[in-house]
Design a protein around this motif. Structure first.
Motif, PDB file in Angstrom:
ATOM      1  N   UNK A 114       0.827  -1.206   0.000  1.00 55.98           N
ATOM      2  CA  UNK A 114       0.000   0.000   0.000  1.00 55.98           C
ATOM      3  C   UNK A 114       0.864   1.260   0.000  1.00 55.98           C
ATOM      4  N   UNK A 115       1.968   1.238   0.716  1.00 51.91           N
ATOM      5  CA  UNK A 115       2.853   2.398   0.710  1.00 51.91           C
ATOM      6  C   UNK A 115       3.507   2.586  -0.653  1.00 51.91           C
ATOM      7  N   UNK A 116       3.813   1.491  -1.331  1.00 44.71           N
ATOM      8  CA  UNK A 116       4.397   1.587  -2.668  1.00 44.71           C
ATOM      9  C   UNK A 116       3.414   2.180  -3.667  1.00 44.71           C
ATOM     10  N   UNK A 117       2.122   1.961  -3.451  1.00 53.56           N
ATOM     11  CA  UNK A 117       1.118   2.492  -4.374  1.00 53.56           C
ATOM     12  C   UNK A 117       0.997   4.009  -4.298  1.00 53.56           C
ATOM     13  N   UNK A 118       1.582   4.638  -3.283  1.00 55.88           N
ATOM     14  CA  UNK A 118       1.505   6.086  -3.147  1.00 55.88           C
ATOM     15  C   UNK A 118       2.556   6.816  -3.973  1.00 55.88           C
ATOM     16  N   UNK A 119       3.432   6.092  -4.650  1.00 55.10           N
ATOM     17  CA  UNK A 119       4.527   6.733  -5.378  1.00 55.10           C
ATOM     18  C   UNK A 119       4.010   7.494  -6.592  1.00 55.10           C
ATOM     19  N   UNK A 120       3.222   6.829  -7.418  1.00 54.12           N
ATOM     20  CA  UNK A 120       2.726   7.471  -8.645  1.00 54.12           C
ATOM     21  C   UNK A 120       1.505   6.713  -9.126  1.00 54.12           C
ATOM     22  N   UNK A 121       0.904   7.213 -10.222  1.00 54.11           N
ATOM     23  CA  UNK A 121      -0.288   6.561 -10.755  1.00 54.11           C
ATOM     24  C   UNK A 121       0.011   5.169 -11.276  1.00 54.11           C
ATOM     25  N   UNK A 122       1.181   5.007 -11.936  1.00 56.80           N
ATOM     26  CA  UNK A 122       1.530   3.691 -12.459  1.00 56.80           C
ATOM     27  C   UNK A 122       1.697   2.661 -11.364  1.00 56.80           C
ATOM     28  N   UNK A 123       2.372   3.034 -10.263  1.00 57.80           N
ATOM     29  CA  UNK A 123       2.537   2.113  -9.141  1.00 57.80           C
ATOM     30  C   UNK A 123       1.196   1.830  -8.464  1.00 57.80           C
ATOM     31  N   UNK A 124       0.318   2.826  -8.471  1.00 54.86           N
ATOM     32  CA  UNK A 124      -1.013   2.616  -7.894  1.00 54.86           C
ATOM     33  C   UNK A 124      -1.766   1.535  -8.666  1.00 54.86           C
ATOM     34  N   UNK A 125      -1.656   1.573  -9.996  1.00 58.64           N
ATOM     35  CA  UNK A 125      -2.331   0.564 -10.818  1.00 58.64           C
ATOM     36  C   UNK A 125      -1.712  -0.807 -10.591  1.00 58.64           C
ATOM     37  N   UNK A 126      -0.371  -0.867 -10.517  1.00 63.55           N
ATOM     38  CA  UNK A 126       0.294  -2.155 -10.302  1.00 63.55           C
ATOM     39  C   UNK A 126      -0.067  -2.737  -8.931  1.00 63.55           C
ATOM     40  N   UNK A 127      -0.159  -1.886  -7.921  1.00 64.50           N
ATOM     41  CA  UNK A 127      -0.475  -2.373  -6.577  1.00 64.50           C
ATOM     42  C   UNK A 127      -1.912  -2.862  -6.464  1.00 64.50           C
ATOM     43  N   UNK A 128      -2.775  -2.494  -7.413  1.00 63.69           N
ATOM     44  CA  UNK A 128      -4.170  -2.967  -7.415  1.00 63.69           C
ATOM     45  C   UNK A 128      -4.364  -4.126  -8.385  1.00 63.69           C
ATOM     46  N   UNK A 129      -3.305  -4.762  -8.800  1.00 70.95           N
ATOM     47  CA  UNK A 129      -3.418  -5.873  -9.749  1.00 70.95           C
ATOM     48  C   UNK A 129      -4.231  -7.009  -9.125  1.00 70.95           C
ATOM     49  N   UNK A 130      -5.300  -7.460  -9.773  1.00 73.61           N
ATOM     50  CA  UNK A 130      -6.154  -8.506  -9.167  1.00 73.61           C
ATOM     51  C   UNK A 130      -5.410  -9.815  -8.927  1.00 73.61           C
ATOM     52  N   UNK A 131      -4.428 -10.139  -9.774  1.00 76.38           N
ATOM     53  CA  UNK A 131      -3.728 -11.413  -9.623  1.00 76.38           C
ATOM     54  C   UNK A 131      -2.923 -11.454  -8.324  1.00 76.38           C
ATOM     55  N   UNK A 132      -2.306 -10.321  -7.960  1.00 71.94           N
ATOM     56  CA  UNK A 132      -1.556 -10.278  -6.699  1.00 71.94           C
ATOM     57  C   UNK A 132      -2.486 -10.512  -5.513  1.00 71.94           C
TER      58      UNK A 132
END
Length: 433
Positions: free
Chosen positions: A199-217
């Protein structure tokens, strides 16, 4: 009433004077007309000061109140103007100028920040208007992930998931393919399911936010926690929502309970004194994502014990190891059932055991403890409390295969266990998700 008082006073003077009554009546009519004109809304009441009636004493007070209210309104408008100007300077990067305007505004009205609606700026456009537009957009946008994905779709295909903000000579992380970037994210989650770091990594940028919400993970995280029982999303809308909302034990810390009681000591020889001892000890429970659990009962405080519970290969002799499972009962209560036993120690082979005489072999037994706990939430944290519902000891004799069960009474000695987060447990990753 004021009109009647003034009229009665003038009538008395007319009766006393006698001559010139017609002139006095004419003056009285003119006075009445002028007085009614001045009492009309929006007309100055300065002329009332010379009148000997009761209303003349109210004129200056009303005027002073109106003047004070106008001054307060003017001061508040000036403070709003200065505050909005400070906001605009801050948006433009002029922090020094912004602080200066902020100070001036707060000197006029200390709570001016809470009186601004951000619907306009000093020049009719600018930051106040932008703030109002941003708030409207935030209200319309229900899903931030969908909005970010749409923004990337509308851009050129050559634009990558993330881009460097400044020109750098070294290789930027945006150059990596998406598959490699997602593999890094799996390392961040790791086998310990460090979702906080994700969740902290998703705060870096929009691209990281999308990657951190990946359904497979998030799907793999749910499989690690609940196994095959989470093959359906219902009643949740996403795997991430299931992971956050469905009751589960936490892995980034330890569940700890502290028990204190008074024990009666031995009586003195003279019979007049008996010692009392205060006994204090702790219970520790550490859960792992692979279904294993560690339990330790010791008088040592958490500062000395918690670092030893980081891995399952600890050298503490009194630790019990076992497995656990989550069970959701019909009463909609989530319970944790665990079977734990003492670590098996390798005993050295005694070659001289039966060399000179035959010894009676000791009957070997296996001790296991069956524990039942109810998972609860208390305060602002979720799933941070475990309440005892069952505790028993099973002794199995290897020679006969018989098992003796001893059930302990759950009394005040079994205090609830509360969760304490330990940062060092997720400081390193041993393997990816």
């Amino acid at each position: 009433e004021a009109e009647e008082d003034c009229h009665s006073d003038l009538v008395r003077t007319d009766d006393n004077e006698g001559p010139g009554e017609a002139n006095l009546q004419a003056e009285l009519q003119m006075f009445r007309a002028q007085w009614m004109f001045e009492l009309a809304p929006g007309v100055s009441s300065s002329g009332l000061e010379t009148l000997p009636c009761k209303s003349s004493s109210r004129g200056p007070g009303v005027k002073s109140v109106d003047t004070k209210g106008k001054q307060e309104l003017a001061k508040e408008e000036k403070a709003k103007e200065l505050f909005l100007k400070a906001v605009e300077q801050e948006q433009n990067g002029a922090l020094y100028e912004a602080i200066k305007f902020y100070r001036l505004a707060m000197q006029l009205v200390p709570d001016i920040e809470f009186k601004i609606t951000y619907t306009r700026s000093p020049d009719g456009e600018g930051v106040g208007k932008r703030c109002a537009e941003d708030s409207e957009e935030d209200g319309k946008m229900a899903d931030l992930l969908t909005d970010f994905q749409q923004q990337l779709t509308l851009q050129d295909s050559s634009v990558k998931l993330c881009q460097p903000e400044l020109d750098v000579s070294q290789t930027h992380i945006s150059v990596l393919p998406l598959e490699v970037l997602m593999y890094i994210f799996r390392w961040v989650v790791s086998s310990d399911l460090d979702l906080r770091s994700l969740e902290q990594l998703s705060l870096v940028c929009r691209g990281f936010y999308i990657c951190a919400r990946d359904p497979e993970i998030w799907h793999q995280v749910c499989l690690k926690i609940w196994g095959r029982s989470c093959n359906k999303l219902v009643p949740y809308t996403s795997w991430r929502e299931m992971c956050l909302e469905r009751p589960r034990v936490r892995f980034d810390g330890v569940y700890i309970s502290k028990t204190t009681y008074i024990r009666q000591g031995e009586q003195s020889l003279d019979g007049f004194y008996r010692a009392w001892h205060q006994v204090e000890y702790y219970r520790y429970l550490r859960f792992f994502p692979d279904g294993q659990v560690m339990m330790l009962t010791t008088p040592e405080d958490p500062q000395s014990i918690v670092p030893r519970l980081r891995t399952k290969n600890t050298r503490t002799d009194a630790i019990l190891l076992g497995h656990y499972r989550l069970s959701q009962e019909t009463d909609n209560q989530t319970k944790v059932f665990a079977v734990i036993m003492k670590k098996k120690e390798e005993k050295p082979v005694d070659y001289h055991k039966y060399r000179y005489f035959r010894r009676v072999p000791v009957q070997e037994t296996d001790h296991s403890f069956h524990v039942g706990l109810q998972l609860c939430s208390s305060g602002r944290q979720r799933f941070n409390k475990l309440v005892w519902i069952h505790h028993s000891c099973h002794i199995t004799y290897k020679s006969t295969g018989e098992t003796a069960v001893t059930t302990f009474d759950i009394d005040k000695m079994y205090t609830p266990l509360f969760f304490a987060r330990v940062k060092s447990f997720t400081a390193f990753s041993e393997k990816p998700l």
